[in-house]
Write a protein that holds these residues in place. Structure first.
Motif, short mmCIF file in Angstrom:
data_model
loop_
_atom_site.label_atom_id
_atom_site.label_comp_id
_atom_site.label_asym_id
_atom_site.label_seq_id
_atom_site.Cartn_x
_atom_site.Cartn_y
_atom_site.Cartn_z
N MET A 1 0.84 -1.19 0.00
CA MET A 1 0.00 0.00 0.00
C MET A 1 0.88 1.25 0.00
O MET A 1 1.90 1.30 0.69
N LYS A 2 0.49 2.24 -0.78
CA LYS A 2 1.24 3.49 -0.83
C LYS A 2 0.46 4.57 -0.07
O LYS A 2 -0.71 4.81 -0.35
N ILE A 3 1.13 5.18 0.89
CA ILE A 3 0.50 6.16 1.77
C ILE A 3 1.28 7.47 1.70
O ILE A 3 2.52 7.47 1.73
N ALA A 4 0.56 8.59 1.62
CA ALA A 4 1.17 9.91 1.69
C ALA A 4 0.77 10.56 3.00
O ALA A 4 -0.39 10.50 3.41
N ILE A 5 1.75 11.18 3.68
CA ILE A 5 1.48 11.89 4.93
C ILE A 5 1.95 13.32 4.81
O ILE A 5 3.12 13.58 4.52
N SER A 6 1.04 14.26 5.02
CA SER A 6 1.43 15.67 5.12
C SER A 6 1.42 16.05 6.59
O SER A 6 0.63 15.54 7.38
N GLY A 7 2.33 16.95 6.96
CA GLY A 7 2.51 17.26 8.37
C GLY A 7 3.39 16.22 9.04
O GLY A 7 3.34 16.02 10.25
N SER A 8 4.23 15.57 8.24
CA SER A 8 5.07 14.48 8.75
C SER A 8 6.24 14.96 9.58
O SER A 8 6.93 14.16 10.21
N SER A 9 6.47 16.27 9.62
CA SER A 9 7.57 16.80 10.44
C SER A 9 7.12 17.04 11.88
O SER A 9 7.95 17.27 12.76
N GLY A 10 5.82 17.00 12.12
CA GLY A 10 5.30 17.19 13.46
C GLY A 10 5.41 15.93 14.30
O GLY A 10 5.79 14.85 13.80
N PHE A 11 5.10 16.05 15.57
CA PHE A 11 5.22 14.94 16.52
C PHE A 11 4.43 13.71 16.07
O PHE A 11 4.97 12.61 15.93
N ILE A 12 3.13 13.87 15.80
CA ILE A 12 2.30 12.74 15.38
C ILE A 12 2.75 12.23 14.01
O ILE A 12 2.83 11.03 13.78
N GLY A 13 3.04 13.16 13.11
CA GLY A 13 3.44 12.78 11.76
C GLY A 13 4.69 11.94 11.73
O GLY A 13 4.78 10.94 10.99
N ASP A 18 7.11 6.59 10.73
CA ASP A 18 7.99 5.47 11.09
C ASP A 18 7.19 4.18 11.26
O ASP A 18 7.63 3.12 10.82
N PHE A 19 6.03 4.27 11.88
CA PHE A 19 5.23 3.08 12.16
C PHE A 19 4.63 2.49 10.89
O PHE A 19 4.71 1.27 10.65
N LEU A 20 4.04 3.32 10.05
CA LEU A 20 3.39 2.83 8.84
C LEU A 20 4.40 2.39 7.78
O LEU A 20 4.07 1.60 6.90
N SER A 21 5.62 2.92 7.87
CA SER A 21 6.66 2.55 6.90
C SER A 21 7.13 1.11 7.05
O SER A 21 7.78 0.56 6.16
N ILE A 22 6.80 0.49 8.18
CA ILE A 22 7.23 -0.89 8.41
C ILE A 22 6.64 -1.82 7.35
O ILE A 22 7.31 -2.73 6.85
N ASP A 23 5.36 -1.60 7.02
CA ASP A 23 4.67 -2.53 6.10
C ASP A 23 4.16 -1.85 4.83
O ASP A 23 3.49 -2.50 4.02
N ASN A 24 4.44 -0.57 4.66
CA ASN A 24 3.90 0.16 3.51
C ASN A 24 4.95 1.08 2.90
O ASN A 24 5.96 1.41 3.53
N GLU A 25 4.68 1.51 1.68
CA GLU A 25 5.49 2.57 1.07
C GLU A 25 4.87 3.90 1.51
O GLU A 25 3.71 4.19 1.16
N VAL A 26 5.61 4.69 2.26
CA VAL A 26 5.08 5.93 2.79
C VAL A 26 5.92 7.11 2.30
O VAL A 26 7.15 7.09 2.38
N ILE A 27 5.25 8.11 1.74
CA ILE A 27 5.95 9.30 1.25
C ILE A 27 5.53 10.50 2.08
O ILE A 27 4.45 10.54 2.65
#
Length: 287
Positions: A1-13, A18-27
């Motif tokens: 699965m490919k996931i995009a995260i905006s606001g990834s520089s914040g605490f939750i992001g 890091d967590f979702l990147s274990i099993d997915n392609e995260v940008i």
């Protein structure tokens, strides 16, 4: 699965990335990316199955007139950018998740769930309401199923609100806010990460409260944290001090909402932290 995260520089992001990147392609969608035109921006999210938008100026800050504008624009403009850009895609994402807050609820004795709540009519309630309305516009115009994530206070020893709170408690300067009776809807970052993954994997849409089922107030929180770091609770800071520091934004600290996670529990999600004391012992490692 490919996931995009905006606001990834914040605490939750950062934690989610890091967590979702274990099993997915995260940008990562960076702040500078939002300055690109819609066509260029759409190429960044092309072929993404899921988009998680966490963009929004920090709430805990002095609310001047100019900063209030930033609170609104940072949230509404980011969703609007996604709306326009997703409409340009031939293959649209199947799921769009957007941050929100339990501040949409009234701060009275009512226990709020996603299906039974009273909306606040103060500035925070208006901000969150308009934020969520922009997500509904995205759903209707871009034809993408959405999830609105109403976060409580997200707690972790490293990063977020708790990291800033621990230091004065260790010095014996921990303080109850006002009368301490205000509810404090919370969730550990560990439970939040797993809950987001749970919602994505099971394709759960709509409004969801990301809060722990166990409710505490500020007094209980402060006393538990003081005990956890072997300190004393000497101080009680009056509400007017926070009003002087944060202006109208002080309501985030001096008021609170009683909130339950009806949807997550109904869908079978199991919280690993059963209580705030449990969280302090297991995740924080303070005992």
């Amino acid at each position: 699965m490919k996931i995009a995260i905006s606001g990834s520089s914040g605490f939750i992001g950062r934690k989610l990335f890091d967590f979702l990147s274990i099993d997915n392609e995260v940008i990562k969608i960076n702040r500078s990316d939002f300055k690109k035109n819609d066509d260029s921006f759409s190429k960044l999210i092309e072929n993404c199955n899921v988009i998680i938008n966490l963009v929004g100026a920090p709430i805990i800050k002095r609310w001047t007139k100019s900063y209030i504008r930033e609170l609104y624009t940072s949230r509404l403009d980011s969703v609007d950018k996604f709306t326009r850009s997703i409409k340009l895609l031939n293959k649209k994402p199947s799921h769009f998740l957007n941050a929100s807050a339990v501040g949409i609820y009234t701060s009275n004795d009512k226990v709020h769930t996603e299906i039974d709540y009273t909306q606040s009519n103060n500035l925070l309630g208006d901000l969150v309401s308009k934020w969520e309305e922009s997500v509904k516009i995205l759903e209707n115009e871009a034809k993408v199923k959405t999830t609105i994530m109403r976060f409580g206070v997200v707690l972790s020893k490293t990063g977020g609100a708790l990291e800033k709170m621990i230091f004065p408690f260790k010095l014996g300067l921990g303080s109850i806010v006002g009368n301490g009776k205000q509810p404090m809807p919370w969730i550990s970052i560990n439970d939040l990460k797993h809950a987001v993954k749970y919602v994505i994997d099971r394709e759960i849409y709509g409004v969801i409260n990301f809060v722990n089922p166990s409710m505490i107030n500020n007094r209980e929180f402060s006393k538990a944290l003081a005990r956890a770091v072997n300190s004393f609770l000497f101080l009680k800071t009056p509400e007017f001090v926070f009003k002087l520091l944060f202006g109208s934004g002080s309501i985030v600290l001096t008021e609170g909402q009683k909130v339950k996670p009806y949807i997550l529990l109904k869908e079978g999600f199991i919280f690993q932290d059963q209580s705030f004391a449990d969280f302090l012992e297991k995740e924080m490692g303070l005992k």
